[in-house]
Design a protein around this motif. Structure first.
Motif, mmCIF file in Angstrom:
data_model
loop_
_atom_site.group_PDB
_atom_site.id
_atom_site.type_symbol
_atom_site.label_atom_id
_atom_site.label_comp_id
_atom_site.label_asym_id
_atom_site.label_seq_id
_atom_site.Cartn_x
_atom_site.Cartn_y
_atom_site.Cartn_z
ATOM 1 N N GLY A 1 0.812 -1.215 0.000
ATOM 2 C CA GLY A 1 0.000 0.000 0.000
ATOM 3 C C GLY A 1 0.847 1.268 0.000
ATOM 4 N N THR A 2 1.923 1.265 0.753
ATOM 5 C CA THR A 2 2.757 2.470 0.841
ATOM 6 C C THR A 2 3.351 2.820 -0.514
ATOM 7 O OG1 THR A 2 3.289 1.953 3.146
ATOM 8 C CG2 THR A 2 4.764 3.476 2.006
ATOM 9 N N GLU A 3 3.839 1.812 -1.209
ATOM 10 C CA GLU A 3 4.423 2.079 -2.527
ATOM 11 C C GLU A 3 3.355 2.576 -3.491
ATOM 12 O OE1 GLU A 3 6.604 -1.131 -4.339
ATOM 13 O OE2 GLU A 3 6.720 -0.066 -6.233
ATOM 14 N N THR B 1 -7.803 7.619 -4.441
ATOM 15 C CA THR B 1 -8.279 7.150 -3.143
ATOM 16 C C THR B 1 -7.433 5.985 -2.660
ATOM 17 O OG1 THR B 1 -10.214 6.576 -1.829
ATOM 18 C CG2 THR B 1 -10.098 5.540 -3.984
ATOM 19 N N ASP B 2 -7.070 6.048 -1.389
ATOM 20 C CA ASP B 2 -6.353 4.954 -0.743
ATOM 21 C C ASP B 2 -7.424 3.987 -0.243
ATOM 22 O OD1 ASP B 2 -5.249 3.272 1.140
ATOM 23 O OD2 ASP B 2 -3.967 4.797 2.053
ATOM 24 N N ALA B 3 -7.569 2.879 -0.968
ATOM 25 C CA ALA B 3 -8.621 1.905 -0.646
ATOM 26 C C ALA B 3 -8.049 0.667 0.044
ATOM 27 C CB ALA B 3 -9.372 1.521 -1.916
ATOM 28 N N VAL B 4 -6.905 0.842 0.686
ATOM 29 C CA VAL B 4 -6.232 -0.296 1.328
ATOM 30 C C VAL B 4 -7.146 -1.004 2.328
ATOM 31 C CG1 VAL B 4 -4.417 -0.811 3.025
ATOM 32 C CG2 VAL B 4 -3.855 0.423 0.927
ATOM 33 N N GLN B 5 -7.937 -0.238 3.074
ATOM 34 C CA GLN B 5 -8.818 -0.860 4.077
ATOM 35 C C GLN B 5 -10.169 -1.254 3.496
ATOM 36 O OE1 GLN B 5 -8.132 -1.787 7.107
ATOM 37 N NE2 GLN B 5 -6.098 -0.886 7.313
ATOM 38 N N ALA B 6 -10.376 -0.991 2.231
ATOM 39 C CA ALA B 6 -11.699 -1.226 1.645
ATOM 40 C C ALA B 6 -11.817 -2.587 0.958
ATOM 41 C CB ALA B 6 -12.022 -0.115 0.632
ATOM 42 N N LEU C 1 -4.809 -0.219 -3.513
ATOM 43 C CA LEU C 1 -5.510 -1.328 -2.884
ATOM 44 C C LEU C 1 -4.506 -2.342 -2.356
ATOM 45 C CD1 LEU C 1 -8.457 -2.534 -2.677
ATOM 46 C CD2 LEU C 1 -7.961 -3.695 -4.804
ATOM 47 N N ARG C 2 -4.786 -2.835 -1.152
ATOM 48 C CA ARG C 2 -3.969 -3.925 -0.624
ATOM 49 C C ARG C 2 -4.921 -4.996 -0.139
ATOM 50 N NH1 ARG C 2 -0.360 -3.480 4.770
ATOM 51 N NH2 ARG C 2 -2.322 -4.139 5.671
ATOM 52 N N THR C 3 -4.553 -6.234 -0.321
ATOM 53 C CA THR C 3 -5.540 -7.278 -0.042
ATOM 54 C C THR C 3 -5.316 -8.006 1.267
ATOM 55 O OG1 THR C 3 -4.212 -8.796 -1.291
ATOM 56 C CG2 THR C 3 -6.020 -7.730 -2.458
HETATM 57 C C1 LIG Z 1 -5.258 3.040 4.822
HETATM 58 C C2 LIG Z 1 -3.885 2.487 4.651
HETATM 59 N N1 LIG Z 1 -3.098 2.970 3.669
HETATM 60 C C3 LIG Z 1 -1.845 2.503 3.464
HETATM 61 C C4 LIG Z 1 -1.319 1.505 4.264
HETATM 62 C C5 LIG Z 1 0.082 1.019 4.005
HETATM 63 O O1 LIG Z 1 0.064 -0.254 3.435
HETATM 64 P P1 LIG Z 1 1.358 -1.218 3.479
HETATM 65 O O2 LIG Z 1 1.542 -1.606 4.925
HETATM 66 O O3 LIG Z 1 1.004 -2.368 2.600
HETATM 67 O O4 LIG Z 1 2.514 -0.444 2.970
HETATM 68 C C6 LIG Z 1 -2.098 0.969 5.311
HETATM 69 C C7 LIG Z 1 -1.565 -0.098 6.162
HETATM 70 O O5 LIG Z 1 -2.211 -0.630 7.015
HETATM 71 C C8 LIG Z 1 -3.416 1.468 5.506
HETATM 72 O O6 LIG Z 1 -4.201 1.006 6.481
#
Ligand SMILES: Cc1ncc(COP(=O)(O)O)c(C=O)c1O
Length: 286
Positions: free
Chosen positions: A73-75, A179-184, A202-204
């Motif tokens: 997600g960070t990248e 949009t940062d949808a990592v939590q979605a 997006l992260r799964t």
């Molecule tokens: C909303 C959100 N964005 C970004 C990140 C960062 O993702 P990553 O840990 O895969 O780099 C997180 C991590 O929990 C997150 O909750």
């Protein structure tokens, strides 16, 4: 007395589902090849990668070639913010984001500020909802990107992304919305056309018990296959709507070296999602 432990931090990450592990194993044992190569191990890896790309694209209602895989997600957030900021820097150097973004976005914005961009942090209310009036006020003709998260990782607020896009595009139709949808993932609808966003990360592994590996998807303009590459490297100084056609883009050696980062950009969109390693586990569950 028997002691039992309960894990309550699934928003941070989930234990891998056994089906995910099973699906990943072939790619850690026999199909370990570089997917850009031509021998059998590589071709199997390529098949898996292509399959994953199609699966992720289907979930997002996007084209497979719009997907670019990242490490997480960070990248993906950094790619979106820095990519658009630098690709559009001749059009403007203003970025807007919200006060409750994940540090992956806030730190990327801070860094851009140190590099000469102007950053506006829009406030949120007591429940964590972005102030849409303040957002509208913040947009100027120089605003190239707005980044508002889909679901907050601390308090769980689900931001009204469709409204955010409407407000932004009304003020400046050229401003890209990320949009940062990592939590979605696994919890909320993710179709990019319904949301109206131009970029989505997006992260799964947070919500869906899938493999923790991630990926990025991107498309930058219908007329240019390479504009996503430019977005990644921040080398496209042109305004997105006027980026030149494919033939006019200079060749960059890096564009074709990493198959996992390959994309055929068609609009200013970018999505991060799961990698080929979770392809079978994704089936029917996303
Ligand atoms: C909303 C959100 N964005 C970004 C990140 C960062 O993702 P990553 O840990 O895969 O780099 C997180 C991590 O929990 C997150 O909750």
């Amino acid at each position: 007395m028997e002691q039992r432990r309960a894990y309550f931090d699934h928003a941070a990450t989930t234990p891998p589902d056994p089906r995910v592990i099973e699906a990943m194993l072939p790619y850690l044992t026999t199909h370990w090849g570089n997917p850009s190569s031509i021998y059998d191990e590589a071709r199997q890896a390529r098949k898996g990668l292509d399959w994953a790309r199609r699966t992720v694209a289907a979930v997002l209602g996007a084209k497979p070639n719009d997907i670019v895989f990242t490490s997480g997600g960070t990248e993906s957030d950094n790619l979106a913010l820095r990519g658009v900021a630098y690709a559009s820097r001749q059009r403007g150097r203003h970025i807007v984001t919200s006060a409750i973004e994940h540090h992956a976005v806030l730190h990327a914005a801070e860094r851009l500020e140190q590099e000469g961009f102007r950053v506006t942090l829009v406030p949120v209310d007591r429940q964590g909802f972005v102030d849409l009036d303040a957002l509208a006020e913040a947009i100027t003709p120089e605003t190239t990107l707005v980044s508002v998260m889909y679901a907050n990782n601390e308090v769980g607020t689900i931001e009204p992304i469709v409204e955010v896009v409407r407000v932004v595009k009304q003020r400046n139709p050229h401003t890209a919305v990320h949009t940062d949808a990592v939590q979605a993932a696994g919890a909320l609808p993710l179709e990019v056309d319904t949301l109206g966003v131009d970029l989505l990360s997006l992260r799964t592994s947070c919500t869906a018990r899938r493999a923790s590996a991630c990926s990025t998807f991107g498309r930058a303009h219908r007329s240019s296959r390479r504009s996503w590459g430019a977005l990644r490297s921040g080398t496209a100084a042109q305004e997105p709507r006027t980026w030149p056609a494919l033939s006019a883009w200079p060749r960059r050696s890096s564009w074709r070296t990493k198959s996992s980062m390959r994309g055929t950009p068609t609009a200013a969109r970018c999505v991060t999602s799961c990698s080929m390693s979770c392809r079978r586990a994704c089936e029917g569950r996303m």
